[in-house]
Design a protein around this motif. Sequence first.
Motif, PDB file in Angstrom:
ATOM      1  N   THR A 161       0.850  -1.201   0.000  1.00  0.00           N
ATOM      2  CA  THR A 161       0.000   0.000   0.000  1.00  0.00           C
ATOM      3  C   THR A 161       0.881   1.245   0.000  1.00  0.00           C
ATOM      4  N   ASP A 162       0.328   2.329  -0.477  1.00  0.00           N
ATOM      5  CA  ASP A 162       1.031   3.609  -0.450  1.00  0.00           C
ATOM      6  C   ASP A 162       0.619   4.356   0.810  1.00  0.00           C
ATOM      7  N   ASN A 163       1.532   4.360   1.810  1.00  0.00           N
ATOM      8  CA  ASN A 163       1.212   4.992   3.084  1.00  0.00           C
ATOM      9  C   ASN A 163       1.615   6.464   3.138  1.00  0.00           C
ATOM     10  N   SER A 164       2.142   6.978   2.035  1.00  0.00           N
ATOM     11  CA  SER A 164       2.566   8.378   2.041  1.00  0.00           C
ATOM     12  C   SER A 164       1.347   9.291   2.164  1.00  0.00           C
ATOM     13  N   HIS A 165       1.435  10.187   3.133  1.00  0.00           N
ATOM     14  CA  HIS A 165       0.390  11.192   3.363  1.00  0.00           C
ATOM     15  C   HIS A 165      -0.979  10.585   3.659  1.00  0.00           C
ATOM     16  N   LYS A 166      -0.965   9.430   4.317  1.00  0.00           N
ATOM     17  CA  LYS A 166      -2.201   8.909   4.874  1.00  0.00           C
ATOM     18  C   LYS A 166      -2.369   9.478   6.273  1.00  0.00           C
ATOM     19  N   SER A 167      -3.596   9.630   6.693  1.00  0.00           N
ATOM     20  CA  SER A 167      -3.845  10.128   8.042  1.00  0.00           C
ATOM     21  C   SER A 167      -3.108   9.263   9.054  1.00  0.00           C
ATOM     22  N   GLU A 168      -2.571   9.890  10.089  1.00  0.00           N
ATOM     23  CA  GLU A 168      -1.754   9.145  11.042  1.00  0.00           C
ATOM     24  C   GLU A 168      -1.595   9.896  12.357  1.00  0.00           C
ATOM     25  N   TYR A 169      -1.209   9.128  13.388  1.00  0.00           N
ATOM     26  CA  TYR A 169      -0.791   9.726  14.648  1.00  0.00           C
ATOM     27  C   TYR A 169       0.694  10.073  14.553  1.00  0.00           C
ATOM     28  N   LEU A 170       1.049  11.232  15.099  1.00  0.00           N
ATOM     29  CA  LEU A 170       2.443  11.613  15.233  1.00  0.00           C
ATOM     30  C   LEU A 170       2.695  11.995  16.683  1.00  0.00           C
ATOM     31  N   ALA A 171       3.940  11.852  17.123  1.00  0.00           N
ATOM     32  CA  ALA A 171       4.277  12.154  18.512  1.00  0.00           C
ATOM     33  C   ALA A 171       5.667  12.763  18.587  1.00  0.00           C
ATOM     34  N   ARG A 172       5.837  13.622  19.558  1.00  0.00           N
ATOM     35  CA  ARG A 172       7.162  14.188  19.825  1.00  0.00           C
ATOM     36  C   ARG A 172       7.489  14.012  21.301  1.00  0.00           C
ATOM     37  N   ASN A 173       8.602  13.354  21.591  1.00  0.00           N
ATOM     38  CA  ASN A 173       9.057  13.190  22.964  1.00  0.00           C
ATOM     39  C   ASN A 173       9.629  14.519  23.451  1.00  0.00           C
ATOM     40  N   ARG A 187       5.442  12.701  26.145  1.00  0.00           N
ATOM     41  CA  ARG A 187       5.328  13.057  24.733  1.00  0.00           C
ATOM     42  C   ARG A 187       4.012  13.764  24.436  1.00  0.00           C
ATOM     43  N   LYS A 188       4.064  14.632  23.430  1.00  0.00           N
ATOM     44  CA  LYS A 188       2.877  15.256  22.876  1.00  0.00           C
ATOM     45  C   LYS A 188       2.417  14.423  21.684  1.00  0.00           C
ATOM     46  N   VAL A 189       1.108  14.159  21.616  1.00  0.00           N
ATOM     47  CA  VAL A 189       0.562  13.275  20.590  1.00  0.00           C
ATOM     48  C   VAL A 189      -0.570  13.982  19.859  1.00  0.00           C
ATOM     49  N   PHE A 190      -0.630  13.811  18.548  1.00  0.00           N
ATOM     50  CA  PHE A 190      -1.707  14.418  17.771  1.00  0.00           C
ATOM     51  C   PHE A 190      -1.978  13.589  16.525  1.00  0.00           C
ATOM     52  N   TYR A 191      -3.107  13.850  15.901  1.00  0.00           N
ATOM     53  CA  TYR A 191      -3.532  13.127  14.699  1.00  0.00           C
ATOM     54  C   TYR A 191      -3.522  14.082  13.517  1.00  0.00           C
ATOM     55  N   VAL A 192      -3.070  13.581  12.365  1.00  0.00           N
ATOM     56  CA  VAL A 192      -2.863  14.427  11.190  1.00  0.00           C
ATOM     57  C   VAL A 192      -3.691  13.942  10.005  1.00  0.00           C
ATOM     58  N   GLU A 220       6.858  16.878   4.786  1.00  0.00           N
ATOM     59  CA  GLU A 220       6.674  16.308   6.117  1.00  0.00           C
ATOM     60  C   GLU A 220       6.092  17.334   7.079  1.00  0.00           C
ATOM     61  N   VAL A 221       5.459  16.822   8.138  1.00  0.00           N
ATOM     62  CA  VAL A 221       5.000  17.670   9.225  1.00  0.00           C
ATOM     63  C   VAL A 221       6.174  17.942  10.158  1.00  0.00           C
ATOM     64  N   SER A 222       6.399  19.193  10.492  1.00  0.00           N
ATOM     65  CA  SER A 222       7.435  19.543  11.463  1.00  0.00           C
ATOM     66  C   SER A 222       6.872  19.361  12.872  1.00  0.00           C
ATOM     67  N   LEU A 223       7.392  18.356  13.592  1.00  0.00           N
ATOM     68  CA  LEU A 223       6.921  18.112  14.958  1.00  0.00           C
ATOM     69  C   LEU A 223       7.195  19.315  15.851  1.00  0.00           C
ATOM     70  N   GLU A 224       8.351  19.944  15.625  1.00  0.00           N
ATOM     71  CA  GLU A 224       8.722  21.105  16.432  1.00  0.00           C
ATOM     72  C   GLU A 224       7.729  22.257  16.213  1.00  0.00           C
ATOM     73  N   GLU A 225       7.310  22.448  14.964  1.00  0.00           N
ATOM     74  CA  GLU A 225       6.362  23.520  14.678  1.00  0.00           C
ATOM     75  C   GLU A 225       5.010  23.252  15.338  1.00  0.00           C
ATOM     76  N   VAL A 226       4.530  22.021  15.236  1.00  0.00           N
ATOM     77  CA  VAL A 226       3.227  21.691  15.805  1.00  0.00           C
ATOM     78  C   VAL A 226       3.236  21.863  17.320  1.00  0.00           C
TER      79      VAL A 226
END
Length: 258
Positions: A161-173, A187-192, A220-226
């Motif tokens: 499957t092509d997982n590029s730019h599929k909705s997903e959870y991201l986290a930053r420690n 960690r901070k956690v969010f859904y994209v 890519e999503v910048s975790l630092e920016e979010v």
Amino acid sequence: MENKKGFIITIVILSLISVVAIGYIVYDKFIKNNDSEEEYVNVINDVSIDINKMYNVGDILNKFDKAFSTNDSKYLGYIYNTKILEVKDFDKNAAIFASMYSDLVRSNTEQTISNEIIKNKYEKIFGKTLQYKPSSLDLGENIKVEYDTTNKFYKYTASITDNSHKSEYLARNIKTKLKDDLVIVTRKVFYVDYSGISAVIYTNSNKTTRVGTVKLKDGEVSLEEVTGKYGSKLNTYEITFKLGSSDEYNFYKIERTK
């Protein structure tokens, strides 16, 4: 002085975990000296940090992030769906899935992986607290896993499957601390949701609370920016690891603290 000491230790440990999680530690050269059986230990202000043990913390976080971040299976966001999840209450099929997901070969033809390999990986994550028992897994349409009791291996198909730019959870420690026989990672956690060159940020996969929008940087999503823009609006989790009987840190619990 104590605050400064704690700050230095936190930064170093967090850096070690982050490095492990993104795969930049070269085991033979940095973790283990092939010419010696001695463990590599850093001592900072009289606090010992065993690199071997910290490596397992980063590896577990990496496995959880891969297994529970996308809708590749029915376990999307599994570890984030309750206020607190202790190891004793962890769904055993979800635990097997987390143990094997990183090793699944993407193919439309059937593949196999031995029970012994999965058992070893499972116990490195959960120790002996969550008893391992091989099982077939009902994961959804993308991944099929069946346990062969006669030959003692897993048969699976992990569709390409092509997982590029599929909705997903991201986290930053954002913080890590040592406490007795525990390592606690905050960690901070969010859904994209991705939309063209932008990403819409939500608190979770239910998408009931929209936090904001950021532009993608190099796709890519910048975790630092979010976390910099919306940190106060994001869910915060503490993931605790406990030193187990095999003298390495295993998953102990995850708790939403905000």
